[in-house]
Design an enzyme around this catalytic site. Structure first.
Site, PDB file in Angstrom:
ATOM      1  N   GLU A  93      18.073  50.825  33.294  1.00  0.00           N
ATOM      2  CA  GLU A  93      17.859  50.315  31.705  1.00  0.00           C
ATOM      3  C   GLU A  93      16.500  50.907  31.485  1.00  0.00           C
ATOM      4  O   GLU A  93      16.142  51.492  30.516  1.00  0.00           O
ATOM      5  CB  GLU A  93      17.678  48.894  31.655  1.00  0.00           C
ATOM      6  CG  GLU A  93      19.153  48.167  31.706  1.00  0.00           C
ATOM      7  CD  GLU A  93      19.667  48.080  33.239  1.00  0.00           C
ATOM      8  OE1 GLU A  93      19.003  48.283  33.818  1.00  0.00           O
ATOM      9  OE2 GLU A  93      20.924  47.863  33.110  1.00  0.00           O
ATOM     10  N   HIS A 143      23.488  36.043  30.986  1.00  0.00           N
ATOM     11  CA  HIS A 143      24.414  36.923  30.219  1.00  0.00           C
ATOM     12  C   HIS A 143      24.342  36.212  28.540  1.00  0.00           C
ATOM     13  O   HIS A 143      25.156  36.732  27.898  1.00  0.00           O
ATOM     14  CB  HIS A 143      25.915  36.970  30.479  1.00  0.00           C
ATOM     15  CG  HIS A 143      26.060  38.205  31.535  1.00  0.00           C
ATOM     16  ND1 HIS A 143      26.543  38.149  32.881  1.00  0.00           N
ATOM     17  CD2 HIS A 143      26.378  39.476  31.077  1.00  0.00           C
ATOM     18  CE1 HIS A 143      26.661  39.409  33.411  1.00  0.00           C
ATOM     19  NE2 HIS A 143      26.548  40.138  32.328  1.00  0.00           N
TER      20      HIS A 143
END
Lengths: 322, 344
Positions: free
Chosen positions: A59, A127
């Protein structure tokens, strides 16, 4: 006007944007796989691997690459499939993207867009989070979180055209939301809120998916003779509170609905501004509706106790009217 | 469990027990996917295809003694370390009795303090640094014969935390065995799009540790390599990077469709090399186990998983009154003011 989904509206905007040779898309599973939520399905075949870049699970690398490319005039659209994993790129976003324009004395811009998603549905603690407030806290980052297909398309175009880094926040539970969207290109300006429902008893200030739940709560209350006004902020930074404050001055009652934890969250900033600029019109304490302050549980029954429901919004509005 | 440096001469009992766990793991995996299709388990993730790698690893781990920092694919590993099908079904169905988290964590985030299995988050590769920290503390604490095992897929090797973990372990020569369960796909992304070299094991050179490629579908080869690596760690010989080449036989999780990124023929070719069938043949050929015994093991595994499913189904969900449990610890004698819970 054609009625299409949020997903289709984003695809339209991206297709239009790809006509600009400076635009490219990079992210995990966005090419061959067509992205986790199907937004870039078919793009690799149409635009080629040069401009539709599948990235490894890196990322910080994805965002850093976008920053570097933006510095020399490209218009990168980076995707991080879940905002939860943007944390791995926070140094790039906050110490770099947000500050380069200032640290360079205005000599270089970072016109990149990071598309990412909030959302939940039994995906548990790591999440299901929202970090809107962490992005919006930082001067130098623009933060956009639209609610409708029309705004998704128009704001994505405006985000790519913008000279500054823009965090463009989508929502996993909104891709199938439908609405009217013109076929032709258009922009919705960053930093402008919208009045989405008129009413006289209370002002609900919200954005993103909570706009839809607030509209449903308003329908429930309407049957009880309560008419609420709803303001969709659409952008968190720059934050346009003008419509919300105007409305609050008429109703004297405020309810803030944001899908994040309450403490030090976006609702705290929004409520503070209502108090600050609408103090003389205040008829009751402003109420807030947020996630319960726990890591999001997996178990369905606990998850439903943690997230925001139409009932909880309706109750908060009733409380504000007491 | 056997000698640490000798050949992986598994006794007949060891071999049968390893096979039983592999079969049990597949039976749990099959059941999880059924439950997911029935809407009874919201999120499931597969370990199918990884059984030889994971059970082979466990043959070198002393459960409850060595620390294990697994990733979401490691169901067969935690079974081999002593968790039960019932534990895993309670976990997948988010029940109050879920031993990992009492229904808080999504499936695949295993933990057990008693078995020294350490819970991780969903951020890929981020748990490796914790393995390094455990090893660091063990060394300071003088627990010389304890090693730490951590595992991950090849996709994780692109992450910054992966690099930082191996860097620190390499510099400090910490007793960590890094096991890459190299299954050729990171969700949709094939190995060559995730890893710039053919073997993850090659990366070891950059961190001053040995790297070794192992056939991850060969239980004994994995056990042998793991025992060597664990022996090195325990003898203060530093960390090892082990790459077990394998293949996942199902999609990454029930949220992706693997037909969109790999050919059915490729999956079929790997099904033909299924590590369970392969080790079953070894049992028959080299250990003289009767095929009927293998069939019996499979039948027992299915029965056990059926019972575990019934148990988990009947087990209560976490009580809403417990929703705020385990967010903050408590300090004896201190009386903190309670959080504002108006919207409880």
């Amino acid at each position: 006007m054609p009625v299409i989904t949020v997903r289709e509206a984003l695809r339209q905007a991206l297709h239009e944007l790809m006509q600009d040779e400076r635009v490219f898309i990079i992210g995990e599973d966005i090419g061959h796989y067509g992205s986790t939520y199907g937004v870039t399905a078919g793009f690799l075949e149409q635009y080629g691997a040069e401009r539709i870049r599948d990235a490894p699970i890196a990322e910080a690398g994805i965002v850093g690459l976008a920053i570097g490319a933006a510095l020399v005039g490209m218009r990168p659209i980076a995707e991080i499939m879940s905002v939860n994993f943007s944390l791995l790129a926070f140094d790039q976003l906050i110490n770099h993207a947000a500050k380069i324009y200032s640290m360079f004395g205005g000599q270089m811009h970072v016109p990149m867009v990071l598309r990412t998603t909030n959302g939940w549905t039994q995906l548990s603690a790591t999440h299901s989070q929202s970090f809107d407030v962490m992005f919006a806290h930082v001067p130098g980052l623009k933060v956009v979180a639209p609610a409708t297909p029309y705004d998704m398309k128009g704001l994505l175009r405006a985000s790519v055209a913008d000279p500054d880094p823009v965090i463009f926040i989508e929502h996993t539970l909104m891709y199938t939301v439908k609405g009217e969207v013109p076929d032709e290109p258009y922009e919705v300006p960053i930093g402008r809120s919208a009045l989405v429902r008129e009413g006289r008893h209370a002002t609900v200030v919200t954005y993103s998916r909570m706009v839809h739940l607030s509209l449903q709560a308003a329908e429930v209350l309407s049957r009880e003779g309560i008419e609420v006004e709803i303001v969709d902020l659409r952008t968190l930074r720059p934050l346009d509170m003008s419509l919300a404050i105007e409305s609050f001055k008429r109703t004297g009652r405020g309810v803030v609905v944001t899908e994040d934890w309450q403490s030090f969250g976006t609702s705290a900033e929004i409520a503070a501004r209502l108090y600050e600029y609408g103090f003389d019109y205040l008829d009751a304490p402003i109420t807030r509706v947020n996630f319960r302050e726990v890591p999001m549980p997996y178990s369905k029954n606990l998850e439903l106790k943690t997230v925001i429901t139409v009932d909880r919004i309706a109750n908060a509005i009733r409380d504000a009217l007491k | 469990m056997g000698s640490d440096d000798g050949p992986p001469a598994l006794s007949a009992a060891e071999a049968l027990s390893a096979y039983t766990v592999m079969v049990q793991a597949r039976a749990v995996d099959d059941r999880l996917w059924q439950l997911s299709r029935q809407g009874r388990a919201h999120f499931v993730i597969t370990s199918a295809g990884h059984e030889a790698t994971q059970v082979g690893m466990a043959l070198a781990i002393r459960a409850g003694h060595d620390y294990v920092v697994p990733y979401y694919r490691d169901m067969a590993l935690v079974l081999a370390l002593g968790q039960t099908p019932r534990d895993l079904l309670l976990h997948a169905m988010g029940r109050a009795a879920d031993p990992a988290s009492g229904g808080r964590q999504m499936y695949g985030h295993f933990s057990s303090r008693a078995r020294r299995i350490v819970s991780g988050s969903s951020s890929v590769g981020s748990h490796l640094v914790h393995a390094v920290g455990l090893a660091f503390a063990l060394r300071i604490g003088g627990e010389r014969d304890t090693a730490v095992v951590t595992s991950f897929g090849e996709g994780a090797t692109a992450e910054g935390a992966w690099h930082e973990a191996l860097t620190i372990a390499g510099i400090q020569r910490l007793p960590v065995v890094f096991v890459c369960e190299s299954n050729q796909y990171a969700i949709s992304m094939p190995h060559h799009a995730e890893v710039p070299v053919a073997d993850v094991a090659l990366k070891a050179a950059g961190y001053g540790m040995p790297g070794e490629v192992v056939d991850g579908n060969d239980l004994r080869a994995v056990a042998l390599a793991m025992r060597r690596a664990m022996a090195r760690a325990r003898a203060d010989g530093g960390p090892t990077l082990l790459e077990c080449k394998t293949y996942r036989l199902r999609p990454h999780s029930n949220a992706d469709d693997d037909r969109r990124y790999r050919a059915a023929a490729e999956v079929d070719a790997w099904r033909a090399r299924d590590p369970i069938g392969r080790f079953g043949e070894v049992l028959v050929r080299e250990y003289g186990v009767a095929p009927a015994v293998l069939a019996q093991i499979a039948g027992q595994a299915r029965a056990e998983v059926d019972q575990a499913t019934l148990d988990a189904d009947a087990a209560p969900a976490p009580h809403p009154a417990t929703i705020a449990d385990h967010v903050f610890g408590t300090v004896a004698g201190a009386a903190p003011r309670s959080e504002d819970q108006r919207h409880a």
